[in-house]
Every structure is written in C-alpha cells, then in structure tokens.
Write a protein that holds these residues in place. Structure first.
Motif, mmCIF file in Angstrom:
data_model
loop_
_atom_site.group_PDB
_atom_site.id
_atom_site.type_symbol
_atom_site.label_atom_id
_atom_site.label_comp_id
_atom_site.label_asym_id
_atom_site.label_seq_id
_atom_site.Cartn_x
_atom_site.Cartn_y
_atom_site.Cartn_z
ATOM 1 N N TRP A 1 21.382 -3.911 1.615
ATOM 2 C CA TRP A 1 19.932 -3.955 1.437
ATOM 3 C C TRP A 1 19.424 -2.572 1.029
ATOM 4 O O TRP A 1 19.920 -1.557 1.524
ATOM 5 C CB TRP A 1 19.218 -4.347 2.734
ATOM 6 C CG TRP A 1 19.384 -5.776 3.157
ATOM 7 C CD1 TRP A 1 20.405 -6.300 3.909
ATOM 8 C CD2 TRP A 1 18.495 -6.863 2.877
ATOM 9 N NE1 TRP A 1 20.211 -7.643 4.114
ATOM 10 C CE2 TRP A 1 19.040 -8.020 3.498
ATOM 11 C CE3 TRP A 1 17.290 -6.980 2.171
ATOM 12 C CZ2 TRP A 1 18.428 -9.263 3.432
ATOM 13 C CZ3 TRP A 1 16.673 -8.221 2.109
ATOM 14 C CH2 TRP A 1 17.233 -9.343 2.728
ATOM 15 N N VAL A 2 18.421 -2.573 0.166
ATOM 16 C CA VAL A 2 17.732 -1.340 -0.213
ATOM 17 C C VAL A 2 16.240 -1.533 -0.010
ATOM 18 O O VAL A 2 15.633 -2.430 -0.602
ATOM 19 C CB VAL A 2 17.999 -0.960 -1.691
ATOM 20 C CG1 VAL A 2 17.151 0.250 -2.080
ATOM 21 C CG2 VAL A 2 19.471 -0.662 -1.911
ATOM 22 N N MET A 3 15.655 -0.704 0.863
ATOM 23 C CA MET A 3 14.190 -0.607 0.965
ATOM 24 C C MET A 3 13.777 0.586 0.117
ATOM 25 O O MET A 3 14.096 1.731 0.458
ATOM 26 C CB MET A 3 13.749 -0.369 2.408
ATOM 27 C CG MET A 3 13.957 -1.502 3.364
ATOM 28 S SD MET A 3 13.600 -0.944 5.055
ATOM 29 C CE MET A 3 11.893 -0.388 4.870
ATOM 30 N N MET A 4 13.100 0.328 -0.994
ATOM 31 C CA MET A 4 12.810 1.439 -1.899
ATOM 32 C C MET A 4 11.321 1.577 -2.163
ATOM 33 O O MET A 4 10.572 0.612 -2.203
ATOM 34 C CB MET A 4 13.571 1.282 -3.218
ATOM 35 C CG MET A 4 13.184 0.100 -4.077
ATOM 36 S SD MET A 4 14.209 -0.003 -5.584
ATOM 37 C CE MET A 4 13.641 1.428 -6.507
ATOM 38 N N GLU A 5 10.945 2.822 -2.299
ATOM 39 C CA GLU A 5 9.540 3.117 -2.595
ATOM 40 C C GLU A 5 9.184 2.642 -4.000
ATOM 41 O O GLU A 5 10.056 2.478 -4.857
ATOM 42 C CB GLU A 5 9.278 4.615 -2.455
ATOM 43 C CG GLU A 5 9.889 5.487 -3.526
ATOM 44 C CD GLU A 5 8.879 6.417 -4.167
ATOM 45 O OE1 GLU A 5 7.776 5.926 -4.533
ATOM 46 O OE2 GLU A 5 9.188 7.596 -4.340
ATOM 47 N N SER A 6 7.891 2.430 -4.240
ATOM 48 C CA SER A 6 7.455 1.887 -5.530
ATOM 49 C C SER A 6 6.128 2.490 -5.970
ATOM 50 O O SER A 6 5.361 1.867 -6.691
ATOM 51 C CB SER A 6 7.322 0.364 -5.421
ATOM 52 O OG SER A 6 6.544 0.001 -4.289
ATOM 53 N N THR A 7 5.854 3.726 -5.538
ATOM 54 C CA THR A 7 4.559 4.355 -5.819
ATOM 55 C C THR A 7 4.225 4.314 -7.307
ATOM 56 O O THR A 7 3.112 3.969 -7.705
ATOM 57 C CB THR A 7 4.565 5.815 -5.324
ATOM 58 O OG1 THR A 7 4.982 5.846 -3.958
ATOM 59 C CG2 THR A 7 3.178 6.430 -5.450
ATOM 60 N N TYR A 8 5.188 4.680 -8.129
ATOM 61 C CA TYR A 8 4.991 4.666 -9.586
ATOM 62 C C TYR A 8 5.808 3.547 -10.235
ATOM 63 O O TYR A 8 6.340 3.708 -11.334
ATOM 64 C CB TYR A 8 5.368 6.026 -10.176
ATOM 65 C CG TYR A 8 4.350 7.104 -9.894
ATOM 66 C CD1 TYR A 8 3.228 7.263 -10.710
ATOM 67 C CD2 TYR A 8 4.487 7.937 -8.796
ATOM 68 C CE1 TYR A 8 2.289 8.242 -10.435
ATOM 69 C CE2 TYR A 8 3.548 8.918 -8.521
ATOM 70 C CZ TYR A 8 2.449 9.062 -9.347
ATOM 71 O OH TYR A 8 1.516 10.030 -9.070
ATOM 72 N N GLU B 1 0.869 -1.181 0.000
ATOM 73 C CA GLU B 1 0.000 0.000 0.000
ATOM 74 C C GLU B 1 0.900 1.224 0.000
ATOM 75 O O GLU B 1 2.093 1.136 0.308
ATOM 76 C CB GLU B 1 -0.924 0.006 1.222
ATOM 77 C CG GLU B 1 -0.178 0.048 2.544
ATOM 78 C CD GLU B 1 -1.091 0.021 3.751
ATOM 79 O OE1 GLU B 1 -2.293 0.309 3.598
ATOM 80 O OE2 GLU B 1 -0.607 -0.281 4.850
ATOM 81 N N VAL B 2 0.323 2.373 -0.331
ATOM 82 C CA VAL B 2 1.141 3.569 -0.502
ATOM 83 C C VAL B 2 1.342 4.319 0.809
ATOM 84 O O VAL B 2 2.400 4.900 1.046
ATOM 85 C CB VAL B 2 0.514 4.503 -1.569
ATOM 86 C CG1 VAL B 2 1.229 5.835 -1.625
ATOM 87 C CG2 VAL B 2 0.560 3.833 -2.934
ATOM 88 N N THR B 3 0.359 4.346 1.693
ATOM 89 C CA THR B 3 0.434 5.210 2.860
ATOM 90 C C THR B 3 0.732 4.426 4.133
ATOM 91 O O THR B 3 0.788 3.206 4.143
ATOM 92 C CB THR B 3 -0.881 5.996 3.022
ATOM 93 O OG1 THR B 3 -1.948 5.081 3.307
ATOM 94 C CG2 THR B 3 -1.214 6.774 1.774
ATOM 95 N N GLY B 4 0.936 5.185 5.228
ATOM 96 C CA GLY B 4 1.158 4.556 6.532
ATOM 97 C C GLY B 4 2.554 4.015 6.728
ATOM 98 O O GLY B 4 2.749 2.974 7.358
#
Length: 468
Positions: A210-217, A12-15
């Motif tokens: 390690w990379v924790m990366m966002e994936s919104t788009y 999910e995108v938020t939180g």
C-alpha cells in the motif's frame, strides 16, 4: 486485522492525521493542525476525534505544523507514548511548536478580552507551553534508513522525503499474524520537488503493498525551475523603485529563497537590493539548517563552499536580520530597494500581515508568493485576485502587484508524483491524501491511465480495511 482511518488531510491539504489499527495496537501517522482562519477559533473547532490515551505510538513525517501542530493537544488529552521522528525534525519542532503556542495564547487573550467586554464566558486554553515541552520530551529520534521495531509486529523505517530538513517517508512493516508475510505500507508524508535546491531527491522506496501518497499538486505541474528563476529576475527588475514582500514559511521555503537570492547576488543580479529576513523564527530555523548541512544536496553545498560560505546567511552578504519588533516597524519608513521575507507563508498571521497593512494598497508594492495557498487563508484570497481584503478589522484595497512563482514549491508536482510512484516495485494499491479533491481526482485518473494501479481517495473519518 489492519485498518486505517484518516482524521485529517482527507480531500483537504492540511491537518494530517492517519490512525492505523493493527490488532488493537494504534499507531498515529502525523498529528497536524488544520490551517486557515483565526488560530484560537480554529483550535476550538478542531477537536481530535479519537481517544488520545488509546494510542500506542506516533510517527511523525516532518515538522510543518499541518503535520505536527496538534501534538501538544494530544499530550494534553492524555497521550503518554513515544513520538518517533528524525533528529532534524526534533530540532525544528522545538522552534515551531513553541512559536505556535505563543501565537495561540496571544490570540486567545485577545479573543477573551472581546468576550469579557460582551459579558461572555472566557475560553480556557486547549493547550499550553507545558504540553509543548511534553511533546519534545516524548520524541525519540530515528535516523534515516534504520528499521526499528516500535511495537510488537510494527517496524518503522524513515526514508528521506526530500521535502524540508528532516522530512521523511514512513515505511511500515505490519505483522498482524493473519498471513505468512507482513503487510508493507508506505506513507509518503510530503514529497519534495526534485528541481528545488538544498534538499536531496526522495530516497528510493522498496516494494510495498500500500502507498498513502500526498496529492497537493496532483492536478498540475510546476514551471521549470529555470523559468521560475527567470520570472524572479523579471520581478526584481519590474519592482525597482518599490518594495517586494515575500510571504514565506519559516521552514524550507525561506531557506530556499535565501539560497537562490544568494546565487543571484554572486551573479551580480541583486544590485541595488537589500534583503531583510523579518522573522525571528525563520532566523532560528535557518541556523538549524546550517547545523544539518550534511543532509543537503552535495551540489548546492559545493556552491556554498565555492563562495567561501559555510552558512546560508554568509552566502547572501546583503542580508539583514530583524529580531525585534521595533526593527520590523522601522521597515515601514523605507519605500524602495527592499525585499522583505516574513511569515506566515499563507499570510494568516505573523509579521507579513502587518507589512500588508502598510503596503498592500500601494501600487509600488510587489507581493511575491512562492508556495501553495490553502483555502480560507488571506494568501489564497490575494492569489485569487480579491480587490479588497480585511486586515485587523479594517478593509484595504489591493493595489499591490501579485506574482506567483510555482517552481519554488517544496512539493512534488503531478509529473514528479507519477514518476515517484512508477519507481516503486510491484503494483501497490494507492490511497491519495493531503490534497484538495480536484487535485486528487486528477491524480487518480493519471495514475490509473499510466500505471494501472488501483487508487482510492479516503474521506474524512472513513475507516478502510487494509488487511481483513
């Protein structure tokens, strides 16, 4: 042992909330709220699934509420440790958290009034303004690129993420004593769109494990910025004789839109239009941006200076600011030549909802979306083509013209995410967070095909072992 548990922004995108455990020391990366739906009801459902008193430190990537909005609840439930962030993020938090608290308490008051009328038990607030003030007091400022030991075996370095003012990638060096070399983890936070004005490009990232990366788009690319500006010019032309409503986040998006409209003004392309910033919070945030101009892109600063401007407000001479409610209501009497910029960016609160009530049914209205609309929000309904929407308990026909300018996004798109990851030395393992599952699956396939990295998608509440 080093473990990671994602308590939000997982498929999910938020939180956004990610809990690291390093030999019993707990570091929380972000503490955001979920967005969508009525605020008071959402906060009652959105519990913190961990003991606040057990957390040793919080590191905040940036000030957007989906990354910071649950911090007051964390304090309410007993957290007494430090909150590390950049100086600009602290300035923005003071505005965003206070505003969110006021909105929540007003929503709760209305909700409790309905409960009283029904003979139901009223709800106590899950947090109050004193908890917001406690958050601000707990914040400890870290400048960009200054490695700092925050706990035994835990070093943090904040790197410019290029997303909004003060936004950071969090580089962590974690030594649990199990191996000769410490483990290196990079949490991207939200990564900026490299084509957007004002913000710098994300800073280079050193080699990590390690990379924790966002994936919104993660499943799509933005239109080119020039195409976006061309479309904006077309909207301005087609909307002549009417009113343009621009739902915009008070932080980041509003300032970008103001800057670009300022460019149009000095190019002679804004003739006949008056721009109204109808958001006290966005006005205050824009003033904070003006205080941190040294963090902005040098080319855009040069453009401001070339026009004799040293603030975003001065750069757009046809800009009008509405601080009080009466001025906002007065806009309803004007039916042409207005561009109204107001919050919220997803139409789930704020003055924009009132403007929609007065204009969404009028085909002279043009509704211009400039950013992502999360599931469950009114903005998402409108972008998805709903013909009727509920506002203040009433149903309204949607006759306004809907426009979406994807190039204005403050988030990196798929191509930019791939290029950013490819530039990180070595072969880090990747965890995708902060995106809907469809976007994450598409980005996972793209990363594996192009870069051959191992990619995981954490589930909500799932605990991953990063180092045994």
């Amino acid at each position: 042992m080093i473990t990671l548990t994602c308590h939000g922004a997982a498929t999910e995108v938020t939180g956004s909330r990610h809990l690291l455990n390093i030999n019993g020391q707990r570091v929380l990366l972000d503490c955001g709220m979920h967005q969508g739906g009525e605020l008071s009801k959402r906060l009652r459902r959105d519990t913190l699934p961990f003991k606040s008193r057990d957390i040793d430190a919080v590191v905040l990537s940036h000030a957007h509420l989906d990354h910071s909005g649950a911090l007051p609840r964390l304090m309410r439930r007993g957290y007494r440790g430090p909150i590390y962030c950049t100086g600009a993020t602290l300035n923005l938090l003071a505005v965003l958290l206070k505003d969110a608290c006021n909105l929540y308490l007003k929503d709760l008051e209305r909700d409790n009034l309905v409960r009283k009328r029904k003979g139901q038990k009223v709800q106590k607030p899950v947090y109050e303004m004193e908890d917001v003030l406690a958050v601000l007091e707990a914040c400890q400022v870290l400048p960009y690129d200054l490695p700092t030991d925050i706990l035994p075996g835990v070093r943090v370095n904040l790197l410019d993420a290029g997303h909004i003012l003060g936004a950071a990638m969090v580089h962590l060096t974690l030594d649990d004593g199990s191996e000769p070399e410490p483990m290196r983890l990079l949490f991207s936070g939200d990564l900026g769109n490299t084509e957007s004005p004002l913000m710098r490009d994300p800073a280079p990232v050193p080699e990590v494990d390690w990379v924790m990366m966002e994936s919104t788009y993660g499943n799509r690319n933005h239109r080119s910025y020039q195409e976006t500006l061309d479309e904006l010019a077309e909207v301005l032309e087609s909307a002549r004789g009417g009113v343009i409503l621009v739902p915009a986040f008070a932080v980041g998006r509003t300032q970008e839109v103001l800057f670009q409209l300022g460019c149009f003004y000095h190019q002679g392309r804004l003739e006949g239009w008056h721009v109204v910033l109808d958001s006290p919070m966005a006005i205050e945030v824009t003033q904070i941006y003006d205080q941190w101009l040294e963090l902005m892109d040098p080319e855009d600063l040069a453009q401001l200076s070339a026009e004799g401007s040293n603030t975003l407000e001065a750069f757009l001479p046809c800009l009008h600011l509405t601080q009080n409610t009466d001025d906002s209501i007065g806009l309803n009497r004007i039916n042409q030549g207005l561009i109204i910029i107001a919050g919220s960016g997803m139409c789930n609160g704020g003055r924009m909802v009132h403007h929609l009530k007065h204009r969404v049914w009028d085909d002279r209205t043009h509704l211009l979306f400039t950013g992502f609309q999360a599931n469950g929000t009114l903005g998402r309904q409108l972008v998805d083509g709903e013909k009727r929407v509920r506002l203040f308990g009433q149903t309204y026909a949607v006759r306004a013209h809907i426009h979406t300018l994807g190039g204005f996004s403050a988030h990196a798109d798929q191509a930019q995410l791939l290029n950013w990851l490819a530039a990180i030395p070595g072969r880090p393992r990747v965890l995708l967070v902060h995106g809907e599952e469809s976007a994450q699956l598409a980005l996972k396939d793209a990363i594996e095909a192009r870069l051959r990295h191992r990619v995981g998608i954490p589930r909500l509440g799932e605990t991953l072992i990063l180092r045994p």
